[in-house]
Design a protein around this motif. Structure first.
Motif, PDB file in Angstrom:
ATOM      1  N   GLY A  79       0.798  -1.220   0.000  1.00  0.00           N
ATOM      2  CA  GLY A  79       0.000   0.000   0.000  1.00  0.00           C
ATOM      3  C   GLY A  79       0.824   1.261   0.000  1.00  0.00           C
ATOM      4  O   GLY A  79       0.464   2.243   0.656  1.00  0.00           O
ATOM      5  N   THR A  80       1.936   1.241  -0.726  1.00  0.00           N
ATOM      6  CA  THR A  80       2.854   2.382  -0.670  1.00  0.00           C
ATOM      7  C   THR A  80       3.002   3.059  -2.024  1.00  0.00           C
ATOM      8  O   THR A  80       2.752   2.486  -3.079  1.00  0.00           O
ATOM      9  N   TYR A  81       3.420   4.301  -1.955  1.00  0.00           N
ATOM     10  CA  TYR A  81       3.759   5.104  -3.124  1.00  0.00           C
ATOM     11  C   TYR A  81       5.277   5.265  -3.110  1.00  0.00           C
ATOM     12  O   TYR A  81       5.854   5.672  -2.095  1.00  0.00           O
ATOM     13  N   ILE A  82       5.922   4.950  -4.219  1.00  0.00           N
ATOM     14  CA  ILE A  82       7.382   4.994  -4.284  1.00  0.00           C
ATOM     15  C   ILE A  82       7.844   6.292  -4.947  1.00  0.00           C
ATOM     16  O   ILE A  82       7.483   6.584  -6.089  1.00  0.00           O
ATOM     17  N   SER A  83       8.623   7.071  -4.224  1.00  0.00           N
ATOM     18  CA  SER A  83       9.269   8.264  -4.771  1.00  0.00           C
ATOM     19  C   SER A  83      10.752   7.971  -4.941  1.00  0.00           C
ATOM     20  O   SER A  83      11.338   7.223  -4.156  1.00  0.00           O
ATOM     21  N   THR A  84      11.349   8.558  -5.949  1.00  0.00           N
ATOM     22  CA  THR A  84      12.786   8.378  -6.145  1.00  0.00           C
ATOM     23  C   THR A  84      13.487   9.721  -6.121  1.00  0.00           C
ATOM     24  O   THR A  84      12.943  10.733  -6.565  1.00  0.00           O
ATOM     25  N   THR A  85      14.692   9.724  -5.593  1.00  0.00           N
ATOM     26  CA  THR A  85      15.530  10.908  -5.716  1.00  0.00           C
ATOM     27  C   THR A  85      15.961  11.021  -7.169  1.00  0.00           C
ATOM     28  O   THR A  85      15.953  10.046  -7.915  1.00  0.00           O
ATOM     29  N   GLY A  86      16.364  12.226  -7.556  1.00  0.00           N
ATOM     30  CA  GLY A  86      16.703  12.446  -8.963  1.00  0.00           C
ATOM     31  C   GLY A  86      18.096  12.024  -9.345  1.00  0.00           C
ATOM     32  O   GLY A  86      18.461  12.066 -10.512  1.00  0.00           O
ATOM     33  N   GLY A  87      18.925  11.620  -8.374  1.00  0.00           N
ATOM     34  CA  GLY A  87      20.308  11.301  -8.704  1.00  0.00           C
ATOM     35  C   GLY A  87      21.090  12.532  -9.113  1.00  0.00           C
ATOM     36  O   GLY A  87      22.084  12.454  -9.831  1.00  0.00           O
ATOM     37  N   GLY A  88      20.624  13.711  -8.642  1.00  0.00           N
ATOM     38  CA  GLY A  88      21.237  14.959  -9.080  1.00  0.00           C
ATOM     39  C   GLY A  88      22.641  15.174  -8.564  1.00  0.00           C
ATOM     40  O   GLY A  88      23.364  16.023  -9.083  1.00  0.00           O
ATOM     41  N   SER A  89      23.061  14.459  -7.568  1.00  0.00           N
ATOM     42  CA  SER A  89      24.421  14.594  -7.074  1.00  0.00           C
ATOM     43  C   SER A  89      25.394  13.740  -7.860  1.00  0.00           C
ATOM     44  O   SER A  89      26.595  13.761  -7.615  1.00  0.00           O
ATOM     45  N   GLY A  90      24.875  12.999  -8.826  1.00  0.00           N
ATOM     46  CA  GLY A  90      25.723  12.120  -9.615  1.00  0.00           C
ATOM     47  C   GLY A  90      25.707  10.695  -9.114  1.00  0.00           C
ATOM     48  O   GLY A  90      26.199   9.791  -9.775  1.00  0.00           O
ATOM     49  N   GLY A  91      25.124  10.464  -7.925  1.00  0.00           N
ATOM     50  CA  GLY A  91      25.047   9.121  -7.379  1.00  0.00           C
ATOM     51  C   GLY A  91      23.814   8.395  -7.878  1.00  0.00           C
ATOM     52  O   GLY A  91      23.008   8.946  -8.616  1.00  0.00           O
ATOM     53  N   PRO A  92      23.644   7.138  -7.479  1.00  0.00           N
ATOM     54  CA  PRO A  92      22.479   6.381  -7.936  1.00  0.00           C
ATOM     55  C   PRO A  92      21.208   6.903  -7.298  1.00  0.00           C
ATOM     56  O   PRO A  92      21.212   7.372  -6.161  1.00  0.00           O
ATOM     57  N   PRO A  93      20.072   6.828  -8.007  1.00  0.00           N
ATOM     58  CA  PRO A  93      18.791   7.223  -7.417  1.00  0.00           C
ATOM     59  C   PRO A  93      18.440   6.295  -6.258  1.00  0.00           C
ATOM     60  O   PRO A  93      18.838   5.135  -6.234  1.00  0.00           O
ATOM     61  N   MET A  94      17.677   6.835  -5.292  1.00  0.00           N
ATOM     62  CA  MET A  94      17.246   6.038  -4.156  1.00  0.00           C
ATOM     63  C   MET A  94      15.743   6.220  -3.976  1.00  0.00           C
ATOM     64  O   MET A  94      15.186   7.264  -4.339  1.00  0.00           O
ATOM     65  N   VAL A  95      15.088   5.200  -3.424  1.00  0.00           N
ATOM     66  CA  VAL A  95      13.636   5.234  -3.303  1.00  0.00           C
ATOM     67  C   VAL A  95      13.217   5.476  -1.868  1.00  0.00           C
ATOM     68  O   VAL A  95      13.929   5.137  -0.929  1.00  0.00           O
ATOM     69  N   PHE A  96      12.053   6.089  -1.729  1.00  0.00           N
ATOM     70  CA  PHE A  96      11.465   6.285  -0.409  1.00  0.00           C
ATOM     71  C   PHE A  96       9.988   5.947  -0.532  1.00  0.00           C
ATOM     72  O   PHE A  96       9.287   6.475  -1.406  1.00  0.00           O
ATOM     73  N   ALA A  97       9.494   5.046   0.320  1.00  0.00           N
ATOM     74  CA  ALA A  97       8.107   4.588   0.258  1.00  0.00           C
ATOM     75  C   ALA A  97       7.268   5.315   1.292  1.00  0.00           C
ATOM     76  O   ALA A  97       7.637   5.404   2.457  1.00  0.00           O
ATOM     77  N   THR A  98       6.121   5.839   0.863  1.00  0.00           N
ATOM     78  CA  THR A  98       5.169   6.445   1.784  1.00  0.00           C
ATOM     79  C   THR A  98       3.823   5.764   1.598  1.00  0.00           C
ATOM     80  O   THR A  98       3.535   5.219   0.530  1.00  0.00           O
ATOM     81  N   ASP A  99       3.003   5.813   2.616  1.00  0.00           N
ATOM     82  CA  ASP A  99       1.663   5.270   2.499  1.00  0.00           C
ATOM     83  C   ASP A  99       0.927   6.035   1.403  1.00  0.00           C
ATOM     84  O   ASP A  99       0.938   7.275   1.376  1.00  0.00           O
ATOM     85  N   SER A 100       0.296   5.315   0.488  1.00  0.00           N
ATOM     86  CA  SER A 100      -0.317   5.964  -0.677  1.00  0.00           C
ATOM     87  C   SER A 100      -1.447   6.907  -0.266  1.00  0.00           C
ATOM     88  O   SER A 100      -1.629   7.972  -0.885  1.00  0.00           O
ATOM     89  N   THR A 101      -2.196   6.559   0.773  1.00  0.00           N
ATOM     90  CA  THR A 101      -3.261   7.444   1.248  1.00  0.00           C
ATOM     91  C   THR A 101      -2.676   8.717   1.845  1.00  0.00           C
ATOM     92  O   THR A 101      -3.176   9.826   1.606  1.00  0.00           O
ATOM     93  N   GLU A 102      -1.599   8.581   2.607  1.00  0.00           N
ATOM     94  CA  GLU A 102      -0.935   9.760   3.174  1.00  0.00           C
ATOM     95  C   GLU A 102      -0.405  10.672   2.072  1.00  0.00           C
ATOM     96  O   GLU A 102      -0.463  11.904   2.181  1.00  0.00           O
ATOM     97  N   THR A 103       0.110  10.059   1.000  1.00  0.00           N
ATOM     98  CA  THR A 103       0.648  10.845  -0.112  1.00  0.00           C
ATOM     99  C   THR A 103      -0.438  11.687  -0.763  1.00  0.00           C
ATOM    100  O   THR A 103      -0.233  12.868  -1.063  1.00  0.00           O
ATOM    101  N   ARG A 104      -1.608  11.083  -0.992  1.00  0.00           N
ATOM    102  CA  ARG A 104      -2.703  11.825  -1.616  1.00  0.00           C
ATOM    103  C   ARG A 104      -3.154  12.981  -0.719  1.00  0.00           C
ATOM    104  O   ARG A 104      -3.430  14.085  -1.198  1.00  0.00           O
ATOM    105  N   LYS A 105      -3.248  12.736   0.578  1.00  0.00           N
ATOM    106  CA  LYS A 105      -3.638  13.802   1.496  1.00  0.00           C
ATOM    107  C   LYS A 105      -2.620  14.935   1.489  1.00  0.00           C
ATOM    108  O   LYS A 105      -2.974  16.113   1.509  1.00  0.00           O
TER     109      LYS A 105
END
Length: 467
Positions: A79-105
């Motif tokens: 039940g999660t929404y996955i966000s990724t960092t943009g890798g803007g520092s030159g490193g690999p992107p990383m993911v962060f999971a939040t509850d999908s309902t919390e994300t919509r709110k």
């Protein structure tokens, strides 16, 4: 507001039994959350300062484990929404999971926040060019936030040609555009080259621009306003970990236009910010629970605690930004309800902690000094990129090349390319002995820049010599 955010005590109660901040193996599922919360409330876990500071490295070591663990007890994958960092520092992107309902709110609340700040609202038609594709979520994030503000949204995405974008703006009478700073500059460059009739229509029609993802330089701001004379420029700040949390109104971006910072409004009912001294990053600095915040007006490192993330809490997270607290401007305060005015705060963000330098041919260059160099007004630089790499065909990787890529404002009065080259070579101490290891490229458009892997951001500094 209470229904759309959580109390600090509840956030800390869940954090005390979450793998990010305890020895628990798995975070709770959405269904388990009420009982876990009730049980956690029964035990006293202390206040916010009883939690140690959270570093990205320790957070993502747990994230890497939880992301791949398919055990049904693992609430992180459900039940999660996955966000990724943009890798803007030159490193690999990383993911962060939040509850999908919390994300919509959170998006709905932030859209209302945007409306209350006077940035967007009913009657606005906005065309967003934010990046879409791979796992990056900037387009759907900003689209939903804009919709929640009451605006009507057209999603161009980053792959729509500038010709099609301009046609869309004209066809639908669009008055606002959004994207990262570089995308807005690209659009302005295209519009400036259109026939006079179409150019004039868009110049008078487009009155709002909203940028995210990267700072806007004074040269970029000046160029945008030279193309769209009535333009009001605003900005949003956020991250994969915290989501969107701050807004810079047109008034705020204008007052900061000649400085290397941005002022952002935030609501302390939605996020709790601390600004702590940079000494918290010293290796021998271990007791962060007693570290006092810096006084208002002084710079320090931003530490975030989200009051909108409960199932996977974000508590005392060192996000990497340098900022200071400042009073709410009277002109903005007068436009708010007394209730909102008592909760709105101003964080002045100076960007990432740039305690870095890079070396080339025996010389060290401090990044803030280089940054100021490329913001010299008479140079007319819209975007820049510094690349350290090995010489092509150098199999032993011993010869480091310093490559500079620049995009200049073709319409502005500025020094010649020849004079610019001379000044840059003087700064970087290019002589006959090392000139074959230095390369300056003046680009015709932004397609010649290296970009981050997911966010497609132009990285100011890229070190290709690091494995």
């Amino acid at each position: 507001m209470d229904a759309d955010c959580y109390s600090l005590s509840d956030v800390l109660a869940i954090a005390s039994v979450h793998p990010f901040y305890s020895d628990a193996v798995y975070p709770p599922t959405r269904e388990e959350l009420p009982s876990v919360l009730a049980k956690a409330r029964e035990s006293s876990n202390g206040g916010l300062l009883s939690f140690p500071l959270t570093h990205k490295e320790q957070l993502y070591s747990q994230i890497a484990r939880l992301t791949l663990d398919k055990d049904p007890r693992n609430g992180y994958r459900r039940g999660t929404y996955i966000s990724t960092t943009g890798g803007g520092s030159g490193g690999p992107p990383m993911v962060f999971a939040t509850d999908s309902t919390e994300t919509r709110k959170q998006r709905a609340v932030f859209g209302s926040f945007m409306r209350s700040c006077g940035v967007l609202g009913p009657g606005d038609w906005i065309c967003t060019m934010h990046v879409v594709g791979n796992l990056y979520r900037a387009l759907d994030l900003m689209t939903e936030v804009f919709e929640a503000s009451g605006a009507t949204v057209l999603c161009a995405g980053n792959e729509m040609s500038l010709e099609k974008v301009a046609q869309t703006l004209t066809q639908f009478g669009v008055n606002a555009v959004a994207g990262d700073a570089g995308q807005l500059v690209q659009l302005a460059q295209y519009v400036s080259g259109l026939p006079d009739a179409q150019n004039h229509t868009l110049q008078t029609q487009v009155t709002k621009a909203l940028y995210t993802s990267e700072p806007m330089t004074p040269a970029q701001r000046s160029f945008l306003k030279s193309v769209f004379p009535n333009l009001v420029i605003s900005s949003v700040i956020g991250s994969a970990e915290a989501g969107p949390w701050g807004i810079a109104t047109g008034e705020m971006t204008e007052s900061a236009s000649q400085h290397n910072y941005e002022d952002f409004l935030y609501d302390d009912r939605l996020i709790h910010l601390e600004i702590l001294p940079s000494s918290i990053l010293d290796p021998d600095h271990t007791d962060n629970t007693t570290t006092a915040p810096v006084p208002d007006g002084e710079k320090g490192l931003v530490v975030q605690t989200s009051l909108q993330r409960l199932r996977n809490p974000l508590v005392r997270y060192i996000c990497g930004d340098v900022a200071s607290f400042h009073p709410l401007p009277a002109s903005i305060q007068s436009q708010l309800t007394p209730e909102d005015a008592s909760h709105f705060r101003v964080a002045r963000v100076y960007g990432r902690d740039r305690n870095i330098s890079f070396d080339w041919y025996g010389e060290y260059f401090e990044f803030p000094v280089v940054q100021r160099l490329f913001q010299t007004e008479s140079w007319g630089i819209l975007q820049y990129q510094i690349i350290r790499r090995y010489r092509e065909a150098d199999t032993q990787e011993i010869s480091v090349v310093l490559e500079i890529r620049l995009l200049r404002d073709s319409r502005a009065e500025k020094i010649s390319d020849l004079e610019l080259t001379r000044r840059i070579e003087t700064f970087f101490q290019v002589f006959q002995c090392n000139e074959d290891l230095f390369e300056l490229k003046l680009l015709p458009d932004s397609s010649g820049f290296m970009r981050s892997t997911t966010g497609r951001k132009v990285m100011n500094f890229v070190d290709l010599t690091r494995k």
